[in-house]
Enzyme design. Structure first.
Site, PDB file in Angstrom:
ATOM      1  N   GLY A   1      50.410  37.635  34.652  1.00  0.00           N
ATOM      2  CA  GLY A   1      49.601  37.642  35.874  1.00  0.00           C
ATOM      3  C   GLY A   1      50.028  36.463  36.740  1.00  0.00           C
ATOM      4  O   GLY A   1      49.213  35.869  37.455  1.00  0.00           O
TER       5      GLY A   1
ATOM      6  N   ASP B   1      53.427  44.997  32.533  1.00  0.00           N
ATOM      7  CA  ASP B   1      52.108  45.581  32.750  1.00  0.00           C
ATOM      8  C   ASP B   1      51.303  45.293  31.491  1.00  0.00           C
ATOM      9  O   ASP B   1      51.607  45.796  30.417  1.00  0.00           O
ATOM     10  CB  ASP B   1      52.256  47.096  32.969  1.00  0.00           C
ATOM     11  CG  ASP B   1      50.899  47.782  33.112  1.00  0.00           C
ATOM     12  OD1 ASP B   1      49.858  47.089  33.020  1.00  0.00           O
ATOM     13  OD2 ASP B   1      50.895  49.009  33.306  1.00  0.00           O
TER      14      ASP B   1
ATOM     15  N   ASP C   1      54.562  39.462  35.673  1.00  0.00           N
ATOM     16  CA  ASP C   1      53.582  40.094  36.545  1.00  0.00           C
ATOM     17  C   ASP C   1      53.911  41.575  36.641  1.00  0.00           C
ATOM     18  O   ASP C   1      55.035  41.980  36.365  1.00  0.00           O
ATOM     19  CB  ASP C   1      53.600  39.446  37.937  1.00  0.00           C
ATOM     20  CG  ASP C   1      52.309  39.694  38.697  1.00  0.00           C
ATOM     21  OD1 ASP C   1      51.408  38.834  38.648  1.00  0.00           O
ATOM     22  OD2 ASP C   1      52.190  40.764  39.328  1.00  0.00           O
TER      23      ASP C   1
ATOM     24  N   TYR D   1      32.632  42.549  36.680  1.00  0.00           N
ATOM     25  CA  TYR D   1      33.535  41.416  36.418  1.00  0.00           C
ATOM     26  C   TYR D   1      32.852  40.419  35.480  1.00  0.00           C
ATOM     27  O   TYR D   1      33.418  39.993  34.470  1.00  0.00           O
ATOM     28  CB  TYR D   1      33.874  40.769  37.763  1.00  0.00           C
ATOM     29  CG  TYR D   1      34.701  39.515  37.714  1.00  0.00           C
ATOM     30  CD1 TYR D   1      35.994  39.516  37.207  1.00  0.00           C
ATOM     31  CD2 TYR D   1      34.194  38.318  38.242  1.00  0.00           C
ATOM     32  CE1 TYR D   1      36.752  38.353  37.204  1.00  0.00           C
ATOM     33  CE2 TYR D   1      34.953  37.161  38.249  1.00  0.00           C
ATOM     34  CZ  TYR D   1      36.226  37.179  37.728  1.00  0.00           C
ATOM     35  OH  TYR D   1      36.978  36.033  37.729  1.00  0.00           O
TER      36      TYR D   1
ATOM     37  N   LYS E   1      33.847  39.390  31.680  1.00  0.00           N
ATOM     38  CA  LYS E   1      34.174  37.998  31.320  1.00  0.00           C
ATOM     39  C   LYS E   1      33.258  37.502  30.187  1.00  0.00           C
ATOM     40  O   LYS E   1      33.705  36.804  29.279  1.00  0.00           O
ATOM     41  CB  LYS E   1      34.061  37.078  32.544  1.00  0.00           C
ATOM     42  CG  LYS E   1      35.176  37.274  33.557  1.00  0.00           C
ATOM     43  CD  LYS E   1      36.512  36.844  32.986  1.00  0.00           C
ATOM     44  CE  LYS E   1      37.685  37.102  33.890  1.00  0.00           C
ATOM     45  NZ  LYS E   1      38.994  36.878  33.264  1.00  0.00           N
TER      46      LYS E   1
ATOM     47  N   GLY F   1      49.490  35.961  40.851  1.00  0.00           N
ATOM     48  CA  GLY F   1      48.187  35.785  41.500  1.00  0.00           C
ATOM     49  C   GLY F   1      47.956  34.367  41.988  1.00  0.00           C
ATOM     50  O   GLY F   1      48.845  33.511  41.925  1.00  0.00           O
ATOM     51  N   GLN F   2      46.724  34.137  42.461  1.00  0.00           N
ATOM     52  CA  GLN F   2      46.395  32.848  43.089  1.00  0.00           C
ATOM     53  C   GLN F   2      46.550  31.690  42.096  1.00  0.00           C
ATOM     54  O   GLN F   2      47.168  30.678  42.412  1.00  0.00           O
ATOM     55  CB  GLN F   2      44.950  32.890  43.611  1.00  0.00           C
ATOM     56  CG  GLN F   2      44.598  31.715  44.519  1.00  0.00           C
ATOM     57  CD  GLN F   2      43.085  31.505  44.662  1.00  0.00           C
ATOM     58  OE1 GLN F   2      42.290  32.127  43.964  1.00  0.00           O
ATOM     59  NE2 GLN F   2      42.706  30.618  45.563  1.00  0.00           N
TER      60      GLN F   2
HETATM   61  C1  AKB Z   1      35.565  35.677  42.307  1.00  0.00           C
HETATM   62  O1  AKB Z   1      34.999  35.351  43.364  1.00  0.00           O
HETATM   63  O2  AKB Z   1      35.496  36.809  41.810  1.00  0.00           O
HETATM   64  C2  AKB Z   1      36.335  34.605  41.557  1.00  0.00           C
HETATM   65  C3  AKB Z   1      35.504  33.947  40.519  1.00  0.00           C
HETATM   66  C4  AKB Z   1      34.430  33.034  40.904  1.00  0.00           C
HETATM   67  O3  AKB Z   1      35.725  34.148  39.359  1.00  0.00           O
HETATM   68  N1  AKB Z   1      36.857  33.659  42.465  1.00  0.00           N
END
Ligand code: AKB
Length: 328
Positions: free
Chosen positions: A20, A64, A46, A154, A158, A23-24
């Site tokens: 990855g 991938d 990536d 998300y 996590k 990414g940022q």
């Molecule tokens: C998001 O905004 O989804 C991320 C995070 C806080 O994990 N930057």
């Protein structure tokens, strides 16, 4: 005879794989790891076929993370010591594609945890997020251990990932380390699909047009951090002695905490002409479910974490460095 003084890179000749990497976080992490361990020792991987210009100073492979067999074969052949697994869908994008977000955010983690369990990897870094907290969590100075009822896919992925990391450590001794990242602010690479992205976008618009419309309301205080601090924290955690890493789910990490209005004021002070307006969208509900600020005393006590950037320094650095040609 052995030379008396060995060069730094000779002593720490480890091989690192960053999945990855485009990414940022990945882009800046790879560059910093290459400075420390040598360009050829840090492999950027990536899903994109070609490597970005920024990462062209070292090895790059297309990978991938959902192609389990390919990931397994690569790692078993190349034997990286450390793997940083950053491939994930962030909060706002994940709400639009919940099935895929769950798949991407979980399956890659299982593949890497299993490889470490088999002894193919020595150490894993896996990023968590402030998104593991939810509306029932205390919002100010959120403790390390507290109520965790995330309402975004998300955040759910996590939190589940954190539990799996701790389980693999307790049950199989897998050396996995993790940070609950706040919103990250950087100019090298644009963020993609997060709720905290406004705090990066704003700089491009401020510099280009002197105006910005924020998708969060003026009072949405969120934990944030300048990328240089986040990268340093990540590497410091990964290089900390094993016995100092007492939390194997994920560490709270704090840097800054500000609202869109605070950020706009700081930009106004630095640049003079700048106006902000507010048009909250679906991301407002996500921000409303997250903490305002974070207690990171466990990271401070266990492995000596200290942030360096304050709001003023961050704003100054961003305004000096954002490249407005990146803005479409
Ligand atoms: C998001 O905004 O989804 C991320 C995070 C806080 O994990 N930057």
């Amino acid at each position: 005879m052995f030379p008396l003084f060995l060069p730094f890179n000779f002593i720490v000749m480890k091989k690192v794989l960053v999945i990855g990497a485009g990414g940022q976080i990945g882009t800046e992490l790879v560059l910093e790891l290459r400075k420390r361990f040598g360009n050829n020792q840090v492999i950027a991987a990536d899903v994109k076929e070609t490597c970005s210009e920024a990462l062209s100073n070292g090895p790059y492979i297309q990978m991938d993370v959902l192609d389990k067999e390919n990931v397994r074969e690569y790692i078993i052949n190349e034997k990286p010591d450390d793997v940083y697994l950053l491939a994930a869908l962030l909060s706002a994008t994940a709400e639009k594609h919940p099935d895929f977000a769950w798949k991407l955010n979980m399956e890659g983690l299982f593949t890497i945890l299993e490889l470490a369990k088999e002894g193919q990897i020595k150490k894993i870094f896996w990023p968590s997020s402030i998104a593991v907290f939810g509306p029932t969590t205390p919002r100010d100075n959120t403790p390390q251990y507290t109520v965790m009822e995330p309402t975004t896919i998300y955040g759910i992925s996590k939190l589940a990932g954190e539990r799996w990391c701790e389980y693999y450590f307790n049950k199989y001794g897998v050396d996995v380390r993790s940070i609950r990242y706040p919103g990250l602010i950087s100019y090298t690479s644009l963020p993609g699909g997060g709720t905290t992205d406004y705090a990066v976008d704003i700089f491009y618009h401020a510099k280009k047009t002197g105006t910005y419309t924020s998708f969060l309301n003026e009072e949405s205080a969120l934990p944030m951090m300048y990328m240089e601090d986040a990268i340093r924290a990540t590497i410091e955690l990964m290089e900390a002695p094993k016995e100092n890493v007492k939390i194997r789910s994920s560490y709270n990490l704090a840097g800054l905490s500000f609202t869109p209005a605070d950020l706009a004021n700081a930009i106004q002070k630095e640049q003079g002409n700048f106006e902000i307006t507010y048009a909250p969208d679906f991301r407002q509900a996500i921000a409303d479910s997250w903490p305002n600020s974070i207690d990171d005393s466990a990271a401070k006590n266990d492995w000596g974490w200290r942030e360096k950037y304050d709001l003023h320094q961050m704003v100054k650095t961003m305004l000096e460095n954002v490249d407005i040609s990146k803005l479409n």
